[in-house]
Write a protein that holds these residues in place. Sequence first.
Motif, PDB file in Angstrom:
ATOM      1  N   LEU A  25       0.828  -1.209   0.000  1.00  0.00           N
ATOM      2  CA  LEU A  25       0.000   0.000   0.000  1.00  0.00           C
ATOM      3  C   LEU A  25       0.863   1.261   0.000  1.00  0.00           C
ATOM      4  N   ASP A  26       1.948   1.225   0.793  1.00  0.00           N
ATOM      5  CA  ASP A  26       2.858   2.381   0.789  1.00  0.00           C
ATOM      6  C   ASP A  26       3.502   2.565  -0.575  1.00  0.00           C
ATOM      7  N   LEU A  27       3.885   1.461  -1.204  1.00  0.00           N
ATOM      8  CA  LEU A  27       4.489   1.552  -2.533  1.00  0.00           C
ATOM      9  C   LEU A  27       3.472   2.049  -3.558  1.00  0.00           C
ATOM     10  N   GLY A  55       6.105  -4.461 -11.952  1.00  0.00           N
ATOM     11  CA  GLY A  55       6.339  -5.164 -10.712  1.00  0.00           C
ATOM     12  C   GLY A  55       5.222  -5.007  -9.705  1.00  0.00           C
ATOM     13  N   LEU A  56       4.584  -3.832  -9.667  1.00  0.00           N
ATOM     14  CA  LEU A  56       3.550  -3.623  -8.656  1.00  0.00           C
ATOM     15  C   LEU A  56       2.347  -4.530  -8.907  1.00  0.00           C
ATOM     16  N   SER A  57       1.953  -4.651 -10.173  1.00  0.00           N
ATOM     17  CA  SER A  57       0.834  -5.560 -10.466  1.00  0.00           C
ATOM     18  C   SER A  57       1.221  -7.013 -10.185  1.00  0.00           C
ATOM     19  N   TYR A 137       9.702  -6.451  -4.893  1.00  0.00           N
ATOM     20  CA  TYR A 137       9.555  -5.211  -4.116  1.00  0.00           C
ATOM     21  C   TYR A 137      10.851  -4.387  -4.149  1.00  0.00           C
ATOM     22  N   ALA A 138      11.989  -5.063  -3.974  1.00  0.00           N
ATOM     23  CA  ALA A 138      13.268  -4.345  -4.002  1.00  0.00           C
ATOM     24  C   ALA A 138      13.506  -3.717  -5.364  1.00  0.00           C
TER      25      ALA A 138
END
Length: 471
Positions: A25-27, A55-57, A137-138
């Motif tokens: 959520l923060d990302l 990457g987020l999806s 995530y990284a």
Amino acid sequence: MSREEVDRALARLGAERDAVEAALLDLQDHPGRRLLEGAALTGRTRERWSVAGQGLSVLWSLFDRYSEALASARAVRSRRNRPGSAELAELGELLGGASVTVSGGQLPDGGARLGAPARLVERISLADLLERMNAWYATVLEVVAAADAVWSALPARIDLLLAELHRVQMLALSVGVRPGGHPLADDLAELAGDLAAQRTEVVADPLALWRPARVPAQRAEDGPAAAAMTAGTVSGVVDTARFDRAGRALDDVRVELEGLLRLRDESHERLQQVADLLQRADATLAEARRARGEVLAKIAATEVPAVPGPASALRERIGQAVELQHGGQWYRLGPLLDALEDAAAKELARARSSLTEVAQPLAVRAELRGRLEAYKAMAARLRITEDPEVVERFEKARWLLWSAPCDLRAAAEAVARFQQAVRPVPALPAGPGIAAGPGVTDGGNGQDHQAPAVQDTRPAGEFEGGGDSDG
């Protein structure tokens, strides 16, 4: 797994799921991500974001698989308060085995794991799934945080420097510095183009200005693997070297322009000082010419150097400086005014040197006159003013020094002879069989003079004769 181990594993995995969800959520709300989504990217940033942007999806998709697997495990655990061996075996497979089905090749680099061929789907454990989410995530966070750091550091500063550059350009115009007519104006134009290019690059390719810190990867020995997501930070610095060079160059130009402003405010006074120096030099040269005429008239057999004329070329340059001042060409006036001040000071020194050189014979005559008067006073104190030789030598020296034209060499010799006649010498010590006579002195020429027994009643230092033909 025992029932207690199952419960501890479910609690740990639940905490990891919550941590992962908070990190995602923060990302999702990260300002850098929103800016990357809407920017027209180029260069390195476009290359990196083409991978990280998906990457987020992928992260949300993997998170859904993780949540579904955890929910399935919790459902099995909730069947009975005290699960039997069948339920414990099933829970062991769900929590520790390869029980999660995901799309194949979902890695940040797009490759297969451990060199295995890519597959459409693959089954992995929850631990592997969490590790894969950490890798994605990284990757996403590095691009998002780096771009945000560059955008937060440079564009606003470049805008401020551009505003300062505009102010300096207005300052340059006020002192007559215009493009094509002065190097400073050309430097300002070059700086403006460089800053505009920097701003375009920062907006379109921020990662070109990001320098990541090279630190060894850290591995958490204890605790959940999701700690990497919750504590994920990107270390590095923004490369501001080009921006800093532009700032220093602008400071250098501003300092030079401020010097031109001071010149504009001080030019009238400095030109007046140059004129005063030349006026003093002219007066000194006039005094030197007068002294030269006096030397030629009053000093015999003396070579007197010629007195130079006024510096007419220097006055022409002063006229040029006045024209530049009226035309507001301060950048051209500055070097000329510095040269004029130096030349005027040298002209005054030259005039003073000429006066000293020309008047040297008069100074020598004045020094000889002073010495003659000093030894005349000494003769009066010694009460030998009536000595014929002393009187003769005094009158000779006086006549030579106060006659015109004056022969300095002969006058100097006459003063030296009078000095020898006046200077006292201690009395000789009495030898065997010789009585020292009182008041015996040596007049300086080998003859003894007996001090007068009768006191002289004339005023001290008075000699007869010695008329002055020089005045």
